[in-house]
Design an enzyme around this catalytic site. Structure first.
Site, PDB file in Angstrom:
ATOM      1  N   ASN A  38       0.837  -1.208   0.000  1.00 45.81           N
ATOM      2  CA  ASN A  38       0.000   0.000   0.000  1.00 45.81           C
ATOM      3  C   ASN A  38       0.872   1.258   0.000  1.00 45.81           C
ATOM      4  OD1 ASN A  38      -2.156  -1.739   0.054  1.00 45.81           O
ATOM      5  ND2 ASN A  38      -2.787  -1.256   2.143  1.00 45.81           N
TER       6      ASN A  38
ATOM      7  N   MET B   6       1.864  -2.710  12.376  1.00 46.94           N
ATOM      8  CA  MET B   6       1.155  -3.710  13.168  1.00 46.94           C
ATOM      9  C   MET B   6       1.440  -3.553  14.667  1.00 46.94           C
ATOM     10  SD  MET B   6      -0.559  -4.980  10.778  1.00 46.94           S
ATOM     11  CE  MET B   6      -1.349  -6.445  11.420  1.00 46.94           C
TER      12      MET B   6
ATOM     13  N   LEU C  67       0.212  -1.066  18.176  1.00 46.92           N
ATOM     14  CA  LEU C  67      -0.581   0.031  18.711  1.00 46.92           C
ATOM     15  C   LEU C  67       0.377   1.121  19.173  1.00 46.92           C
ATOM     16  CD1 LEU C  67      -3.257  -1.807  20.884  1.00 46.92           C
ATOM     17  CD2 LEU C  67      -3.543  -0.757  18.616  1.00 46.92           C
ATOM     18  N   LEU C  68       0.033   2.350  18.877  1.00 42.75           N
ATOM     19  CA  LEU C  68       0.866   3.473  19.311  1.00 42.75           C
ATOM     20  C   LEU C  68       0.483   3.845  20.739  1.00 42.75           C
ATOM     21  CD1 LEU C  68       0.628   5.733  16.135  1.00 42.75           C
ATOM     22  CD2 LEU C  68       2.497   4.192  16.771  1.00 42.75           C
TER      23      LEU C  68
ATOM     24  N   ASN D 136      -5.138   5.637   9.463  1.00 44.66           N
ATOM     25  CA  ASN D 136      -4.761   4.225   9.389  1.00 44.66           C
ATOM     26  C   ASN D 136      -5.625   3.536   8.336  1.00 44.66           C
ATOM     27  OD1 ASN D 136      -3.637   1.719  10.127  1.00 44.66           O
ATOM     28  ND2 ASN D 136      -5.209   1.369  11.684  1.00 44.66           N
ATOM     29  N   THR D 137      -5.040   2.561   7.643  1.00 41.97           N
ATOM     30  CA  THR D 137      -5.842   1.723   6.758  1.00 41.97           C
ATOM     31  C   THR D 137      -6.085   0.394   7.452  1.00 41.97           C
ATOM     32  OG1 THR D 137      -3.982   0.627   5.670  1.00 41.97           O
ATOM     33  CG2 THR D 137      -4.707   2.713   4.743  1.00 41.97           C
ATOM     34  N   HIS D 138      -7.235  -0.207   7.179  1.00 44.97           N
ATOM     35  CA  HIS D 138      -7.577  -1.471   7.838  1.00 44.97           C
ATOM     36  C   HIS D 138      -8.313  -2.370   6.844  1.00 44.97           C
ATOM     37  CE1 HIS D 138      -8.275  -4.142  11.160  1.00 44.97           C
ATOM     38  NE2 HIS D 138      -9.531  -4.258  10.767  1.00 44.97           N
TER      39      HIS D 138
ATOM     40  N   SER E 179     -11.233  -0.093   5.131  1.00 46.65           N
ATOM     41  CA  SER E 179     -11.565   1.188   5.762  1.00 46.65           C
ATOM     42  C   SER E 179     -10.315   2.049   5.925  1.00 46.65           C
ATOM     43  CB  SER E 179     -12.153   0.963   7.174  1.00 46.65           C
ATOM     44  OG  SER E 179     -13.244   0.082   7.148  1.00 46.65           O
TER      45      SER E 179
ATOM     46  N   GLY F  47      -8.232   3.907  20.785  1.00 46.80           N
ATOM     47  CA  GLY F  47      -8.773   2.551  20.814  1.00 46.80           C
ATOM     48  C   GLY F  47      -8.117   1.717  19.717  1.00 46.80           C
TER      49      GLY F  47
ATOM     50  N   ASP G 212      -8.543   0.486  16.273  1.00 48.49           N
ATOM     51  CA  ASP G 212      -9.288   0.696  15.022  1.00 48.49           C
ATOM     52  C   ASP G 212     -10.683   1.277  15.286  1.00 48.49           C
ATOM     53  OD1 ASP G 212      -7.150  -0.310  13.498  1.00 48.49           O
ATOM     54  OD2 ASP G 212      -7.792  -2.367  13.871  1.00 48.49           O
TER      55      ASP G 212
HETATM   56  C1  GAR Z   1      -2.868  -3.807   4.908  1.00 48.69           C
HETATM   57  O1  GAR Z   1      -3.939  -4.617   4.485  1.00 48.69           O
HETATM   58  C2  GAR Z   1      -3.263  -3.007   6.127  1.00 48.69           C
HETATM   59  O2  GAR Z   1      -4.570  -2.593   6.110  1.00 48.69           O
HETATM   60  C3  GAR Z   1      -3.046  -4.006   7.217  1.00 48.69           C
HETATM   61  O3  GAR Z   1      -1.807  -4.573   6.890  1.00 48.69           O
HETATM   62  C4  GAR Z   1      -1.722  -4.662   5.461  1.00 48.69           C
HETATM   63  C5  GAR Z   1      -0.369  -4.162   5.029  1.00 48.69           C
HETATM   64  O4  GAR Z   1      -0.114  -4.527   3.706  1.00 48.69           O
HETATM   65  N1  GAR Z   1      -3.069  -3.372   8.492  1.00 48.69           N
HETATM   66  C6  GAR Z   1      -3.692  -3.895   9.552  1.00 48.69           C
HETATM   67  O5  GAR Z   1      -4.234  -4.978   9.543  1.00 48.69           O
HETATM   68  C7  GAR Z   1      -3.649  -3.019  10.779  1.00 48.69           C
HETATM   69  N2  GAR Z   1      -4.580  -3.486  11.760  1.00 48.69           N
HETATM   70  P1  GAR Z   1       1.148  -3.986   2.923  1.00 48.69           P
HETATM   71  O6  GAR Z   1       2.331  -4.076   3.882  1.00 48.69           O
HETATM   72  O7  GAR Z   1       1.282  -4.899   1.747  1.00 48.69           O
HETATM   73  O8  GAR Z   1       0.847  -2.563   2.535  1.00 48.69           O
END
Ligand code: GAR
Length: 201
Positions: A14, A89, A91-92, A106-108, A135, A142, A144
């Site tokens: 990403n 991965m 938590l801050l 953050n992306t999830h 998302s 918290g 996410d």
């Molecule tokens: C992504 O899908 C991101 O949303 C997820 O890790 C992946 C990273 O992919 N993050 C979480 O699950 C955070 N809770 P990438 O390293 O290939 O970009």
């Protein structure tokens, strides 16, 4: 021009998509630094784009607070307008979130508030849902649980495993993330306003 620092833990696919988008001359944001909590594979994308990177190895610090203090010090060197967690991965600590909020997103890989946490894809599969999603949220203290800036549904196919489903979610995440960063940069999306409590609730 909005300046962005991106934090990762993994392959950074990403991140790479965001770097490619930000490379376009008409994109209103630019990535000025990439950080990681380990020697993440994704740091090579920063190198390929000539973007400086830093690593704050999680295991070298006795506590989350101390790790976060060093991460915060690194971020302050670059002083970006926006911090993007793109597969970080960890938590801050609250002190770091409070310093940057609401300029930290953050992306999830799930349709929040469904399936928060480190295993959003696995948890959706285990629940047997027909649809999950992606998302982009504002980070709060918290897991996410911050205000949702963009999200989209992704179907779960009958023979999906965690890898195939995650690989189908990621392109949606990328599109949402790039669009959210673009809208923040143009002022179309106001993070302070988006983080206000909903008066209806
Ligand atoms: C992504 O899908 C991101 O949303 C997820 O890790 C992946 C990273 O992919 N993050 C979480 O699950 C955070 N809770 P990438 O390293 O290939 O970009």
């Amino acid at each position: 021009m909005l300046t962005v620092a991106v934090l990762i833990s993994g392959t950074g696919s990403n991140l790479r998509a965001l770097l490619e988008a930000a490379d376009a001359p008409d994109f209103p944001a630019r990535i000025i630094a990439v950080g990681a909590d380990r020697q993440a594979d994704g740091l090579e994308h920063a190198e390929n784009f000539g973007i400086p990177s830093f690593t704050v190895p999680w295991e070298r610090f006795p506590s989350r607070e101390e790790w976060g203090a060093e991460l915060g010090a690194q971020l302050r060197v670059w002083n970006p307008d926006l911090v993007v967690l793109s597969g970080l991965m960890r938590l801050l600590p609250a002190s770091l979130v409070d310093e940057w909020a609401p300029r930290i997103i953050n992306t999830h890989p799930a349709y929040l508030p469904e399936f928060p946490g480190a295993h959003g894809v696995r948890d959706a599969l285990a629940a047997g849902v027909a649809r999950t999603g992606a998302s982009v949220i504002v980070v709060d203290n918290g897991v996410d649980s911050g205000p949702i800036l963009a999200q989209e549904r992704v179907p779960v196919l009958p023979d999906d495993d965690e890898h195939t489903l995650h690989e189908r979610i990621k392109p949606v995440e990328r599109r949402l993330l790039i669009d959210v960063v673009r809208r923040i940069a143009t002022g179309e999306l106001d993070l302070a306003a988006a983080s206000q409590p909903d008066p209806q609730e």
